[in-house]
Structures are given as structure tokens and as C-alpha cells.
Design an enzyme around this catalytic site. Structure first.
Site, short mmCIF file in Angstrom:
data_model
loop_
_atom_site.label_atom_id
_atom_site.label_comp_id
_atom_site.label_asym_id
_atom_site.label_seq_id
_atom_site.Cartn_x
_atom_site.Cartn_y
_atom_site.Cartn_z
N CYS A 21 -12.19 9.92 -29.67
CA CYS A 21 -11.77 8.52 -29.57
C CYS A 21 -11.83 7.84 -30.93
O CYS A 21 -12.48 8.31 -31.86
CB CYS A 21 -12.70 7.74 -28.62
SG CYS A 21 -12.87 8.45 -26.98
N CYS A 56 -8.14 10.88 -26.59
CA CYS A 56 -8.42 9.98 -25.47
C CYS A 56 -7.12 9.30 -25.03
O CYS A 56 -6.33 8.84 -25.86
CB CYS A 56 -9.43 8.91 -25.92
SG CYS A 56 -9.74 7.62 -24.70
N CYS A 68 -7.69 4.99 -25.63
CA CYS A 68 -7.64 4.34 -26.95
C CYS A 68 -6.63 4.95 -27.90
O CYS A 68 -6.36 4.39 -28.96
CB CYS A 68 -9.03 4.35 -27.60
SG CYS A 68 -9.60 5.98 -28.16
N ASP A 109 0.72 -11.48 -67.21
CA ASP A 109 1.72 -12.10 -66.35
C ASP A 109 1.61 -13.63 -66.44
O ASP A 109 0.51 -14.20 -66.39
CB ASP A 109 1.50 -11.65 -64.91
CG ASP A 109 2.50 -12.23 -63.94
OD1 ASP A 109 3.62 -11.69 -63.86
OD2 ASP A 109 2.18 -13.24 -63.30
#
Length: 495
Positions: A34, A65, A68, A440
Site C-alpha cells: 500500500c 492494494c 489505495c 536576472d
């Protein structure tokens, strides 16, 4: 992380979705695995075992699973935040390189032997490249089974399986259901798409995600014909190994809706990978924002709109060309220059659902351009043609697997490549989360307004505390200026 049992147990017991993709929980009594946030009642601690990858769980005999769906969780953020060989290998496997070129091809790209790559992946992920690629094929097959009406034989080959039998066996082993059962259990019935060849799916991510700078940046810099913002979605063309594609990406509170129109479904794995890379969906925003908040001058920006991602690109070579075209000109001018290249050298495509007309030209196509036809200063023409030549002959590679520091050195050696151009390519094309743009103009303005040092050297020194997430700090600093890149376009507008 999977070796820290106490921490993993806490995450499972609290159903903490922030750890989905970081590790997987295998339940010894049921033989299923899971994600940490699985909604079922957590098993007893003594019945839990933790693995670093779904492939490792599958190799140990556990199945996914059904509640899930751990195979659909976001990828581990480690693979995009690291520059070592294992991380680069994972990015290549995610792009489907093992399916297309085999393990020898993967090893060649990384500059190692196949045995070395196998050993490194086994040590860190509990599975070798073939097992990792197999797990990805299974997930791709599941997407096609549940979201398209393709016959199962076409699904098998589109997902990268060599035979129908291998496809059937893998799906049954990983999901404990036959392919037909998976399709019948889909939450919504599969309907033929309005446009043939379109696949609709959801791209998961770790919350929070702020779509404003992510989609705002992509829309504001969109190259006409290749990209557009239409009906609340960012759309663009994709150049893929078996053909071309068109993708539409729409932000939602808990996922990104993705519509892919592919000329060949075998390109699905790579197309999904490129879309996730473009939107930086495997990032861990909680970890990033927590570190940036530690600076009291950045904290208000983070608190105002947490979860900013770094807008990237679907093709490193394309972005490098666009970065050169954008040197010392406005965003609008850069778009105009790029659009001219696209019209003259890009392959045409049909777009029944919008206004896209071309693929961005490949380096090979651009290698044939006449520099005298470019409406650019002579020095920038030389920069562009030198770059295109290096990309076309393979002496410069700008992929997701590229060594960041090596690429920086190679770019710096080209004429006309200063720190800004090199770092913006490192940030958006190579995905270096620590790339930084102290020269920048927008960053310097933000620094002055916030009380940060405004000279490049002093700002770089101050930014040491933001490492290794300086590329994300750039996204927050850019929000100080009210620029279109920080805002989603109005609904219904197109560009």
C-alpha cells in the site's frame, strides 16, 4: 527512508499522504502493498514491512492494494532532486528507455556497465532495471485498460510488453485481477472518446500545488503554433519516438487533468513522464517550503502562496534554443522569434480541438537554417547556430539524465552563453532544483524590494541557506513583480 522503521510506522498510522511515493508498506498477513495514506485500518506494526519501490514489493511477492492503488502515487521526489547515477537511471527508466533500448542502452547512456547499474539499483531500490521497468509497464497497462476502449492486445503492446501472455501474467500478478476484470471494475465505464486516439487520465501530485506561476509561466511564454492556453488548459504538441502527440493539461484542486492525443499509444509512458516533468509534479513542496520559510525575508512570500513548482520543459534541446532566442529581449519578442523558426522548420500537425499547427523543430531540422535569415544580432546568430550544431551532432545532450555540472561546463564553453542562459537551462531543461539566477533582472528587483543583497555575488552568498532549493526560491522571488507569468490567464482566453 524505508529503512527508518519508526518514521515509516508514524506515517502509515497517521495516513500521511506527503510520504506517498517515498516508500511502500507491505502487509505480511495479506501479502498486499500500500501507499502510506491507504484509507484502510493500518495493520499491526509487527505485520508491516517497508520497501523503497513498488517493483521491490512485487519482486517480494506482494500485490498492489485495490483500495489505495499505490502504483498511481506520485513518484519519489528524490529522483528529480539528485544528480547521481541512480537518480539519472530512474529518470531514464521512467521515460521508457529500458523498454526501447534495453538495459545495455540504459547503461550506455549513463556511462556505466550494465552490471554496475544493476548493482546500484538493487542496493538502493531493492530491484534492478528490468523489474523497475516491468512495474512501470504494469501501471501503463492499467491506465490504458481503465481509461480507453483499446483491445487488450493493443494495450499489451502499447504498454511495452513483448507478448500477450506476459501482459496477462504481469497484470494478474501485480493487481490480482485479470485485465478484463480491471476494466470492468473501473470507477466509470469506458466510452469511446470524441476524438479517436485520445486518452484521458489524472496526474497526481503532492499538495500543496500553486498553479498560478506554473501554468501562468507556460501560457505567458507559449510559442504560437506549438503551445496555447485554451479553455482553462495548457496545450502543446509533443515529438515522440513513434509519432507525435498533443496534450492538454488542466489544473484541479487534487490532480492535473491530462488529455493525450497520440498517433501511437506506445508513446504513452514517455508522454506521461514528460508531462509530469514539465509540471514538476513529483516535487515535495512541504520540504521545499519548510526550508525557504526559515529565511524571514522569504517566509511571507511562501506563506502567501505555498506549493510553487518550477515550470520545466518537455524537451531540453527545444528549451535551450528558446533560451538563446530570449537573450536580452522581451517575452513577446522571444515568442515571435521562436514562432518564425517553428513556421519555417517545424513539422506540421493537425489539431482538431484547437489551434496548434507544428512540432517545435528538431536540432537536425534547425541545422539546415540560413543564419542570414534570422532577425537577430550577428553575435546571437552565431550563438544559436553553434548550439544547434552541438545538439544535432550529439556532442551536447540536454536530457533528464544529463549530468548537471557536465552540461553547465559544456554550455559555458559555447560562444554567447553567460551565467543567466546556463542557469535557466539548468533549472528548466535539466531540472536542477538548486539552479539560481542572481543576474536576472526580476530577481534583482525582488531582492531590492525585500531588502536582500542585490549584487549577484552578495545575493548568491545569502542564498546559500536556501540550498538545495534555490530554483524554487527563484519562483517565489519572481512573484514580487506583477508579471503575467505569475497569473493564470483568464478563462476562455487563448494564446
Amino acid at each position: 527512508m524505508h529503512t527508518d522503521t519508526e518514521r515509516c510506522v508514524r506515517a502509515v498510522q497517521s495516513k500521511d499522504s506527503r510520504f506517498d511515493g517515498w516508500f511502500f508498506t507491505a502487509v505480511l498477513t495479506t501479502r498486499i502493498y500500500c501507499r502510506p495514506s491507504c484509507p484502510v485500518v493500518p495493520p499491526k506494526v509487527e505485520n508491516m514491512s517497508f520497501y523503497p519501490s513498488a517493483a521491490a514489493c512485487q519482486q517480494a511477492g506482494f500485490r498492489a492494494c485495490k483500495r489505495c492503488r499505490p502504483d498511481t502515487s506520485p513518484g519519489s521526489p528524490e529522483w528529480n532532486a539528485r544528480a547521481d547515477s541512480v537518480a539519472r537511471a530512474m529518470r531514464l527508466i521512467r521515460d521508457g528507455v529500458v523498454d526501447r533500448e534495453g538495459v545495455p542502452g540504459l547503461a550506455t547512456r549513463l556511462g556505466y556497465s550494465a552490471r554496475q547499474i544493476e548493482r546500484q539499483l538493487l542496493a538502493e531500490l531493492g530491484a534492478g532495471p528490468l523489474a523497475l521497468a516491468r512495474a512501470q509497464r504494469a501501471q501503463t497497462a492499467r491506465v490504458l485498460i481503465e481509461t480507453t476502449g483499446l483491445p487488450m492486445a493493443e494495450v499489451a503492446f502499447a504498454a511495452g510488453f513483448a507478448s500477450i501472455r506476459t501482459f496477462n501474467d504481469t497484470v494478474r500478478e501485480v493487481f490480482a485481477l485479470a485485465p478484463g476484470e480491471l476494466r470492468s471494475r473501473a470507477s466509470r465505464p469506458v466510452r469511446p472518446p470524441a476524438t479517436p486516439g485520445v486518452i484521458a487520465l489524472r496526474l497526481p501530485y503532492r499538495a500543496p500545488l500553486n498553479p498560478s506561476n506554473l501554468f501562468g509561466h507556460l501560457a505567458a511564454t507559449a510559442v504560437p503554433g506549438v503551445e496555447e492556453w485554451r479553455d482553462g488548459a495548457y496545450r502543446r504538441t509533443l515529438d515522440l519516438p513513434h509519432g507525435h502527440g498533443i496534450v492538454a493539461l488542466t489544473p484541479h484542486p487534487d490532480h492535473i487533468a491530462c488529455r493525450l492525443a497520440l498517433t501511437d499509444p506506445r508513446d504513452l509512458t514517455l508522454a506521461i513522464s514528460r508531462c509530469r516533468w514539465l509540471l514538476d509534479l513529483d516535487a515535495d513542496p512541504v520540504a521545499v517550503d519548510e526550508q525557504l520559510r526559515a529565511d524571514p525575508l522569504l517566509a511571507p512570500l511562501v506563506d502567501k502562496a505555498p506549493g510553487r513548482r518550477v515550470p520545466r520543459t518537455v524537451d531540453g534541446a527545444e528549451f535551450a534554443v528558446r533560451a538563446v532566442l530570449g537573450q536580452q529581449v522581451s517575452t513577446a519578442a522571444a515568442r515571435t522569434h521562436a514562432a518564425r523558426l517553428v513556421t519555417a522548420h517545424g513539422a506540421p500537425v493537425d489539431d482538431p480541438e484547437g489551434g496548434l499547427t507544428h512540432l517545435f523543430p528538431t536540432p537536425g531540422a534547425l541545422a539546415e537554417l540560413d543564419p542570414d535569415q534570422l532577425a537577430l544580432p550577428r553575435s546571437r546568430r552565431r550563438t544559436l547556430t553553434t548550439l544547434v550544431g552541438a545538439l544535432a551532432d550529439g556532442s551536447l545532450r540536454l536530457g533528464t539524465d544529463t549530468d548537471w555540472e557536465k552540461a553547465r561546463a559544456e554550455l559555458t564553453a559555447l560562444p554567447g552563453f553567460g551565467p543567466w542562459t546556463v542557469e535557466v537551462i539548468a533549472m528548466r531543461a535539466l531540472g536542477d532544483p538548486d539552479a539560481f539566477l542572481p543576474t536576472d533582472l526580476g530577481i534583482r528587483r525582488a531582492a531590492e524590494q525585500l531588502g536582500l543583497p542585490s549584487t549577484p555575488a552578495a545575493l548568491t552568498a545569502r542564498a546559500a541557506g536556501w540550498r538545495p532549493w534555490r530554483a524554487y526560491a527563484v519562483q517565489y522571488l519572481w512573484t514580487v513583480d506583477d508579471h503575467p507569468i505569475n497569473h493564470l490567464p483568464a478563462q476562455g482566453s487563448s494564446s
